[in-house]
Design a protein around this motif. Structure first.
Motif, PDB file in Angstrom:
ATOM      1  N   ALA A  60       0.854  -1.174  -0.133  1.00  0.00           N
ATOM      2  CA  ALA A  60       0.026   0.137   0.106  1.00  0.00           C
ATOM      3  C   ALA A  60       0.780   1.278   0.122  1.00  0.00           C
ATOM      4  O   ALA A  60       0.686   2.183  -0.640  1.00  0.00           O
ATOM      5  N   GLY A  61       1.914   1.214   0.980  1.00  0.00           N
ATOM      6  CA  GLY A  61       2.566   2.609   0.559  1.00  0.00           C
ATOM      7  C   GLY A  61       1.984   3.826   1.355  1.00  0.00           C
ATOM      8  O   GLY A  61       0.935   3.649   2.333  1.00  0.00           O
ATOM      9  N   ASP A  62       2.183   4.740   0.546  1.00  0.00           N
ATOM     10  CA  ASP A  62       1.289   5.984   0.806  1.00  0.00           C
ATOM     11  C   ASP A  62      -0.231   6.297   0.049  1.00  0.00           C
ATOM     12  O   ASP A  62      -0.885   7.147   0.081  1.00  0.00           O
ATOM     13  N   ALA A  66      -5.331   2.124  -1.444  1.00  0.00           N
ATOM     14  CA  ALA A  66      -4.844   0.756  -0.996  1.00  0.00           C
ATOM     15  C   ALA A  66      -4.640   0.686   0.595  1.00  0.00           C
ATOM     16  O   ALA A  66      -4.865  -0.545   1.126  1.00  0.00           O
ATOM     17  N   ARG A  67      -4.476   1.656   1.247  1.00  0.00           N
ATOM     18  CA  ARG A  67      -4.686   1.609   2.730  1.00  0.00           C
ATOM     19  C   ARG A  67      -5.880   1.087   3.334  1.00  0.00           C
ATOM     20  O   ARG A  67      -6.270   0.499   4.211  1.00  0.00           O
ATOM     21  N   TRP A  68      -6.983   1.741   2.578  1.00  0.00           N
ATOM     22  CA  TRP A  68      -8.522   1.606   2.735  1.00  0.00           C
ATOM     23  C   TRP A  68      -8.693  -0.064   2.425  1.00  0.00           C
ATOM     24  O   TRP A  68      -9.223  -0.852   3.147  1.00  0.00           O
ATOM     25  N   ARG A  69      -8.141  -0.423   1.184  1.00  0.00           N
ATOM     26  CA  ARG A  69      -8.545  -2.065   0.925  1.00  0.00           C
ATOM     27  C   ARG A  69      -7.599  -2.779   1.657  1.00  0.00           C
ATOM     28  O   ARG A  69      -8.302  -3.882   2.445  1.00  0.00           O
ATOM     29  N   SER A  70      -6.767  -2.369   2.464  1.00  0.00           N
ATOM     30  CA  SER A  70      -5.965  -3.211   3.266  1.00  0.00           C
ATOM     31  C   SER A  70      -6.682  -3.201   4.729  1.00  0.00           C
ATOM     32  O   SER A  70      -6.679  -4.550   5.144  1.00  0.00           O
ATOM     33  N   ALA A  71      -7.295  -2.273   5.088  1.00  0.00           N
ATOM     34  CA  ALA A  71      -8.015  -2.231   6.244  1.00  0.00           C
ATOM     35  C   ALA A  71      -9.384  -3.079   6.113  1.00  0.00           C
ATOM     36  O   ALA A  71      -9.729  -3.934   6.991  1.00  0.00           O
ATOM     37  N   GLN A  72     -10.064  -3.133   4.751  1.00  0.00           N
ATOM     38  CA  GLN A  72     -11.182  -3.825   4.657  1.00  0.00           C
ATOM     39  C   GLN A  72     -10.705  -5.470   4.534  1.00  0.00           C
ATOM     40  O   GLN A  72     -11.584  -6.460   5.318  1.00  0.00           O
ATOM     41  N   ILE A  73      -9.689  -5.964   4.163  1.00  0.00           N
ATOM     42  CA  ILE A  73      -9.222  -7.175   3.965  1.00  0.00           C
ATOM     43  C   ILE A  73      -9.022  -7.637   5.483  1.00  0.00           C
ATOM     44  O   ILE A  73      -9.349  -8.702   6.042  1.00  0.00           O
TER      45      ILE A  73
END
Length: 183
Positions: A60-62, A66-73
């Protein structure tokens, strides 16, 4: 685990094409491809949240989407400590969004409700709103049931046992809530 820059680049390119208008809109991911994101999803589904989180963080980096998708997963995998922290620290701007529509899912990830049956039962027994219990759990332990602070506070509610035992003598209902749910 292959965290090569090439695989990360393929993953970021794929993520860029899957993006919606709002970073908070969920999207489908092709789990059959050979990229880091798919590997993280597979690990999360197996209950291996820590290695999944490392891949997601690296990939995800910055990139806010991608950060949001990471949190969802991570949330879908039941890794509430990691998923709510991703929003709390990495995407605080979700709080500026309304509690409806596309951002409702972000609010649900940021304020999860794990241990539902137990929290609801003990809230009723102890005449407390369940939201209060989840709020304390979120702030004190980040939903980590084995959390222990430098002050020896333990469990989901971060109780200090001598203090809790003293309050238990004053009000017997604390016994049920502190020992059955939070330690």
């Amino acid at each position: 685990m292959d965290l090569s820059p090439e695989r990360a680049a393929r993953t970021r390119a794929k993520l860029a094409t899957a993006r919606a208008d709002s970073i908070f809109v969920p999207f489908e991911w092709d789990e059959e491809s050979d990229d880091l994101w798919s590997e993280a999803i597979a690990l999360a589904k197996l209950g291996l949240a820590k290695p999944a989180h490392e891949i997601l963080k690296y990939t995800a980096g910055d990139d806010l989407a991608a950060r949001w998708r990471s949190a969802q997963i991570l949330n879908a995998a039941g890794a509430y400590t990691m998923s709510h922290r991703a929003l709390k620290r990495g995407l605080p701007q979700f709080r500026e969004q309304p509690l409806s529509g596309d951002t409702l899912e972000a609010w649900k990830v940021a304020y999860p409700q794990p241990y539902g049956p137990l929290v609801n039962q003990q809230a009723k027994v102890n005449a407390l709103p369940p939201a209060f219990i989840w709020g304390v759990m979120r702030e004190e332990s980040g939903f980590n049931p084995v959390a222990e602070s430098f002050a020896n506070a333990v469990g989901l509610m971060q109780l200090i046992l001598p203090t809790d035992r003293k309050s238990t003598r004053l009000n017997s209902s604390h016994t049920v809530i502190s020992y059955a749910v939070f330690c």
